[in-house]
Design an enzyme around this catalytic site. Structure first.
Site, PDB file in Angstrom:
ATOM      1  N   CYS A   1       0.834  -1.404  -0.140  1.00  0.00           N
ATOM      2  CA  CYS A   1       0.106  -0.107   0.059  1.00  0.00           C
ATOM      3  C   CYS A   1       0.788   1.171  -0.014  1.00  0.00           C
ATOM      4  CB  CYS A   1      -1.062  -0.082   1.093  1.00  0.00           C
ATOM      5  SG  CYS A   1      -1.389  -1.690   1.756  1.00  0.00           S
TER       6      CYS A   1
ATOM      7  N   HIS B   1      -4.145   5.843  -0.864  1.00  0.00           N
ATOM      8  CA  HIS B   1      -4.346   4.367  -1.358  1.00  0.00           C
ATOM      9  C   HIS B   1      -5.817   3.967  -0.780  1.00  0.00           C
ATOM     10  CE1 HIS B   1      -4.030   0.239  -0.951  1.00  0.00           C
ATOM     11  NE2 HIS B   1      -4.521   0.107   0.456  1.00  0.00           N
TER      12      HIS B   1
ATOM     13  N   ASN C   1      -9.363  -2.671  -3.779  1.00  0.00           N
ATOM     14  CA  ASN C   1      -8.088  -2.730  -3.170  1.00  0.00           C
ATOM     15  C   ASN C   1      -7.009  -2.935  -4.156  1.00  0.00           C
ATOM     16  OD1 ASN C   1      -5.692  -2.408  -1.653  1.00  0.00           O
ATOM     17  ND2 ASN C   1      -6.750  -2.829   0.286  1.00  0.00           N
TER      18      ASN C   1
END
Lengths: 351, 86
Positions: free
Chosen positions: A118, A267, A297
């Site tokens: 991330c 992120h 994600n």
């Protein structure tokens, strides 16, 4: 680590995703009510999934080739390739080495992987940018991407919450005498190493006979289940605690007011985290682009894919002031304030 | 300081909303929140998020598992609130 990156500009950014798309409300996870709640809580409505024969390096290669083509960058002019990924093709060698060859880069090119997720894109910008110089290498490719959705075993995939999506990106960095300074702040908290974790066969902690799950496919391939283990509550608490203050600290470091930033590109973890951060910092949605609803994600790809998917036209036609913040696995987080001039930003590549 | 009756009622509403944004779930202060059908890993994170957003208190997944009723959870939160005598 606080630092300033000097004399480096972003020449362009490209992103590549699998063509195969899952609409989570109509997908295989849970029940209709369970899916509706999942989408409402996480903001993740769709994601892209690699088919069995597609890998992160394929997406990275496609993004890089598209970008080099649009920039008209001769492969022989590129001196550095950095691949930020936690889903490499192989344990060794670094997938960047394979990509050096597949992209037709010269053997005079340095290439290596960076094992961060991330926070990886922000770290990658600093690492890659720092290696450029006026008297040395002036052009580099930073590839960043992950295929976390390939992790769970095929038979278990529909019972795993569909948080992760597959994607990879390419960013072209160039030494430039007049480029504005870029302040960076890169941080780590190793006490949170268990918050997001994936075991390695032969590593530590070791697999046990119970936890080492595998399946053999029709083609005779043995797939080992290496799904990410996440302690969502810890990840939320970490992000809620650290990111708002990291944003404020970066504005301080850059000597800027919050209103001077055109977009805060974070992120894309889940909407609970990002909404909490947005409200804590006091930002309106217009300056807080999201791509959770499109891609879920995507780990290290999430910041650049948000730039491509939500800010393409803007980035191509006018300068922009961007505050980037990646946070997660490690625990690791990185923040930067990048003032871009017009760059090349081709449309999303779908493979 | 323990939460008052009205604070408990409000906390029960916030917890139910965190677990089910549609508003269909109703929780009483003595409800066992982990036994209702809306409890899962996402619900656990949603509750942790709600507690942080509303009360500025950090909680962990294990602490939630250690609570049975909504009241247990509220008492945990109240005990962690800054400026609250134990």
């Amino acid at each position: 680590m606080k630092s300033i990156l000097e004399r480096v500009r972003i020449a362009g950014i490209a992103a590549a995703v699998p063509q195969k798309e899952e609409d989570i409300l109509n997908g295989p996870y849970s029940t209709p009510e369970g899916r509706a709640k999942f989408v409402a809580s996480t903001g993740i409505a769709r994601r892209r999934l690699c088919p069995e024969d597609q890998w992160c390096s394929d997406l990275a290669e496609a993004a890089a080739k598209r970008l080099m083509g649009e920039l008209d960058w001769d492969p022989s002019s590129i001196g550095l390739l950095v691949f930020v990924t936690q889903t490499p093709d192989l344990k060794i060698p670094a997938t960047a080495c394979l990509l050096q060859n597949r992209l037709g880069l010269p053997t005079s090119c340095a290439a290596f992987d960076v094992n961060l997720g991330c926070s990886g894109y922000v770290y990658g910008l600093k690492i890659t940018g720092s290696m450029l110089s006026g008297r040395g290498c002036r052009r580099a490719l930073l590839l960043a991407g992950d295929t976390p959705a390939k992790g769970p075993l095929p038979s278990k995939r529909s019972s795993v919450p569909p948080i992760f999506g597959d994607a990879a990106t390419a960013t072209a960095l160039e030494w430039s005498e007049d480029a504005p300074e870029v302040p960076f702040d890169l941080r780590t908290d190793g006490t949170g190493w268990r918050s997001i974790m994936e075991l390695r066969p032969g590593g530590r902690p070791p697999f046990t006979e119970e936890t080492f799950q595998f399946e053999t496919t029709a083609e005779g391939y043995v797939l080992v289940g290496t799904a990410r283990k996440m302690r969502g509550e810890e990840v939320f608490s970490f992000a809620a605690r650290e990111v708002p203050s990291a944003i404020r600290a970066m504005l301080d470091q850059a000597g800027m007011d919050a209103s001077e930033v055109d977009a805060y590109v974070l992120h894309q973890a889940n909407a609970m985290i990002n909404e909490f951060i947005r409200k804590r910092v006091g930002l309106e949605k217009e300056r807080f682009p999201e791509t959770l609803s499109l891609f879920g994600n995507t780990s290290s790809a999430s910041i650049p894919i948000t730039l491509v998917a939500r800010m393409r036209e803007r980035l191509q036609t006018a300068p922009a002031t961007l505050l980037l913040c990646g946070f997660g696995v490690g625990l690791s987080w990185g923040t930067a304030l990048w003032r871009t001039d017009k760059m090349i930003c081709p449309p999303l590549v779908e493979l | 300081m323990a939460p008052s009756e009205s604070e408990l009622a409000a906390f029960a509403r916030l917890t139910a909303e965190a677990m089910d944004a549609s508003g269909l779930l109703v929780l009483a202060p003595d409800s066992n929140f982990k036994e209702c059908k809306d409890w899962d890993s996402i619900a656990s994170v949603s509750i942790v998020a709600m507690i942080y957003a509303e009360f500025d208190v950090q909680t962990t997944g294990d602490e939630l598992v250690g609570c049975e009723t909504v009241t247990d959870l509220a008492k945990l939160v109240w005990s962690k609130r800054v400026g609250n005598p134990a």
